[in-house]
Design an enzyme around this catalytic site. Structure first.
Site, PDB file in Angstrom:
ATOM      1  N   LYS A 138       0.831  -1.213   0.000  1.00 24.12           N
ATOM      2  CA  LYS A 138       0.000   0.000   0.000  1.00 24.12           C
ATOM      3  C   LYS A 138       0.867   1.267   0.000  1.00 24.12           C
ATOM      4  CE  LYS A 138      -3.997  -2.409   1.750  1.00 24.12           C
ATOM      5  NZ  LYS A 138      -5.252  -2.346   2.525  1.00 24.12           N
ATOM      6  N   PHE A 140     -16.877   4.319   4.592  1.00 27.63           N
ATOM      7  CA  PHE A 140     -15.479   4.753   4.522  1.00 27.63           C
ATOM      8  C   PHE A 140     -14.827   4.503   3.163  1.00 27.63           C
ATOM      9  CE2 PHE A 140     -14.112   0.433   4.995  1.00 27.63           C
ATOM     10  CZ  PHE A 140     -14.999  -0.141   5.904  1.00 27.63           C
ATOM     11  N   ARG A 173      -1.984 -14.839   3.214  1.00 29.11           N
ATOM     12  CA  ARG A 173      -2.977 -14.234   4.122  1.00 29.11           C
ATOM     13  C   ARG A 173      -2.612 -14.521   5.584  1.00 29.11           C
ATOM     14  NH1 ARG A 173      -6.921 -10.507   2.346  1.00 29.11           N
ATOM     15  NH2 ARG A 173      -7.926 -11.030   4.305  1.00 29.11           N
ATOM     16  N   THR A 217      -7.186  -7.922   9.117  1.00 22.99           N
ATOM     17  CA  THR A 217      -7.292  -6.572   8.541  1.00 22.99           C
ATOM     18  C   THR A 217      -6.829  -5.473   9.499  1.00 22.99           C
ATOM     19  OG1 THR A 217      -9.180  -7.360   7.263  1.00 22.99           O
ATOM     20  CG2 THR A 217      -8.896  -4.972   7.391  1.00 22.99           C
ATOM     21  N   ARG A 251       1.128  -7.414   9.235  1.00 23.89           N
ATOM     22  CA  ARG A 251       0.295  -6.304   9.710  1.00 23.89           C
ATOM     23  C   ARG A 251       0.549  -6.015  11.189  1.00 23.89           C
ATOM     24  NH1 ARG A 251      -5.253  -7.743   6.298  1.00 23.89           N
ATOM     25  NH2 ARG A 251      -4.802  -6.364   4.528  1.00 23.89           N
ATOM     26  N   ASN A 298      -2.744  -0.927   6.644  1.00 23.56           N
ATOM     27  CA  ASN A 298      -2.378  -2.282   7.066  1.00 23.56           C
ATOM     28  C   ASN A 298      -1.386  -2.955   6.096  1.00 23.56           C
ATOM     29  OD1 ASN A 298      -4.108  -2.713   4.971  1.00 23.56           O
ATOM     30  ND2 ASN A 298      -5.746  -3.620   6.194  1.00 23.56           N
ATOM     31  N   HIS A 304      -2.325  -5.424   0.574  1.00 21.93           N
ATOM     32  CA  HIS A 304      -3.494  -6.164   0.115  1.00 21.93           C
ATOM     33  C   HIS A 304      -2.990  -7.529  -0.326  1.00 21.93           C
ATOM     34  CE1 HIS A 304      -6.945  -7.472  -2.175  1.00 21.93           C
ATOM     35  NE2 HIS A 304      -6.080  -7.848  -3.105  1.00 21.93           N
TER      36      HIS A 304
HETATM   37  P1  ADP Z   1      -8.535  -7.255   3.711  1.00 27.81           P
HETATM   38  O1  ADP Z   1      -7.609  -6.224   3.102  1.00 27.81           O
HETATM   39  O2  ADP Z   1      -7.998  -7.801   5.023  1.00 27.81           O
HETATM   40  O3  ADP Z   1      -8.918  -8.356   2.745  1.00 27.81           O
HETATM   41  P2  ADP Z   1     -11.168  -6.006   3.278  1.00 27.81           P
HETATM   42  O4  ADP Z   1     -11.220  -6.588   1.903  1.00 27.81           O
HETATM   43  O5  ADP Z   1     -12.352  -6.197   4.183  1.00 27.81           O
HETATM   44  O6  ADP Z   1      -9.891  -6.504   4.114  1.00 27.81           O
HETATM   45  O7  ADP Z   1     -10.940  -4.420   3.174  1.00 27.81           O
HETATM   46  C1  ADP Z   1     -10.123  -3.870   2.195  1.00 27.81           C
HETATM   47  C2  ADP Z   1      -9.344  -2.721   2.770  1.00 27.81           C
HETATM   48  O8  ADP Z   1     -10.223  -1.666   3.155  1.00 27.81           O
HETATM   49  C3  ADP Z   1      -8.567  -3.061   4.037  1.00 27.81           C
HETATM   50  O9  ADP Z   1      -7.343  -3.695   3.782  1.00 27.81           O
HETATM   51  C4  ADP Z   1      -8.390  -1.704   4.669  1.00 27.81           C
HETATM   52  O10 ADP Z   1      -7.340  -0.950   4.074  1.00 27.81           O
HETATM   53  C5  ADP Z   1      -9.743  -1.032   4.339  1.00 27.81           C
HETATM   54  N1  ADP Z   1     -10.703  -1.249   5.428  1.00 27.81           N
HETATM   55  C6  ADP Z   1     -11.434  -2.366   5.665  1.00 27.81           C
HETATM   56  N2  ADP Z   1     -12.227  -2.215   6.753  1.00 27.81           N
HETATM   57  C7  ADP Z   1     -12.016  -0.955   7.206  1.00 27.81           C
HETATM   58  C8  ADP Z   1     -12.533  -0.162   8.294  1.00 27.81           C
HETATM   59  N3  ADP Z   1     -13.449  -0.659   9.123  1.00 27.81           N
HETATM   60  N4  ADP Z   1     -12.053   1.094   8.437  1.00 27.81           N
HETATM   61  C9  ADP Z   1     -11.147   1.600   7.593  1.00 27.81           C
HETATM   62  N5  ADP Z   1     -10.619   0.918   6.545  1.00 27.81           N
HETATM   63  C10 ADP Z   1     -11.035  -0.342   6.346  1.00 27.81           C
END
Ligand code: ADP
Length: 141
Positions: free
Chosen positions: A12, A60, A88, A94, A105, A115, A118
């Site tokens: 990121k 968001f 993962r 997350t 992370r 975090n 991706h």
């Molecule tokens: P992951 O990246 O763990 O697969 P998601 O696909 O649910 O998680 O979310 C994509 C991205 O959106 C996250 O990596 C994070 O950067 C952002 N994100 C997810 N949930 C939140 C949240 N509650 N508040 C702020 N940013 C979020």
């Protein structure tokens, strides 16, 4: 290699700017994942909408768009045994503030949004995302 898979990660923008790309790749390579392809790019609005379509309805989402387009990302195709699930696991959950120490992370991330990485979360998304960022599901050079 048993059950070889290819997965996609994006380092990121904040992690790229802070010089964490090398540390992230070092950790993944140390675990046996092989870099098949790699590129640096800026995510534009169309690519972001496509990539985060599962979050587009969330309040968001504009913040995610702003954050993810704030600078270049590094996209990497990685191959290894059970690569999709393995990456993962190494990444952690997350929310970086709740991710266990020892995970990428947990050690290098800041919060739910910031975090570090991706990573594709299923066979289907890995294929779609490899095609999205590299034009084919097996993008070895
Ligand atoms: P992951 O990246 O763990 O697969 P998601 O696909 O649910 O998680 O979310 C994509 C991205 O959106 C996250 O990596 C994070 O950067 C952002 N994100 C997810 N949930 C939140 C949240 N509650 N508040 C702020 N940013 C979020």
């Amino acid at each position: 290699m048993s059950n070889p898979e290819i997965t996609l990660i994006l380092v990121k923008p904040d992690a790229v700017a802070e010089g964490l790309t090398g540390e992230v790749l070092r950790r993944l390579e140390k675990e046996g994942l092989k870099i098949l392809n790699c590129r640096m790019l800026r995510l534009d609005a169309a690519l972001l909408k496509e990539h985060y379509s599962h979050l587009a309805q969330l309040p968001f989402f504009p913040e995610i768009e702003k954050f993810m387009s704030s600078g270049p990302v590094v996209a990497v195709a990685l191959q290894g045994t059970n690569a999709i699930e393995r990456v993962r696991e190494l990444l952690g959950p997350t929310d970086s503030s709740k991710a266990p120490k020892g995970t990428i992370r947990g050690d290098l991330g800041k919060d739910k949004m910031h975090n570090v990485l991706h990573a594709s979360d299923s066979h289907e998304t890995a294929k779609t995302e490899l095609i999205r960022f590299f034009g084919k599901a097996d993008p070895r050079v």
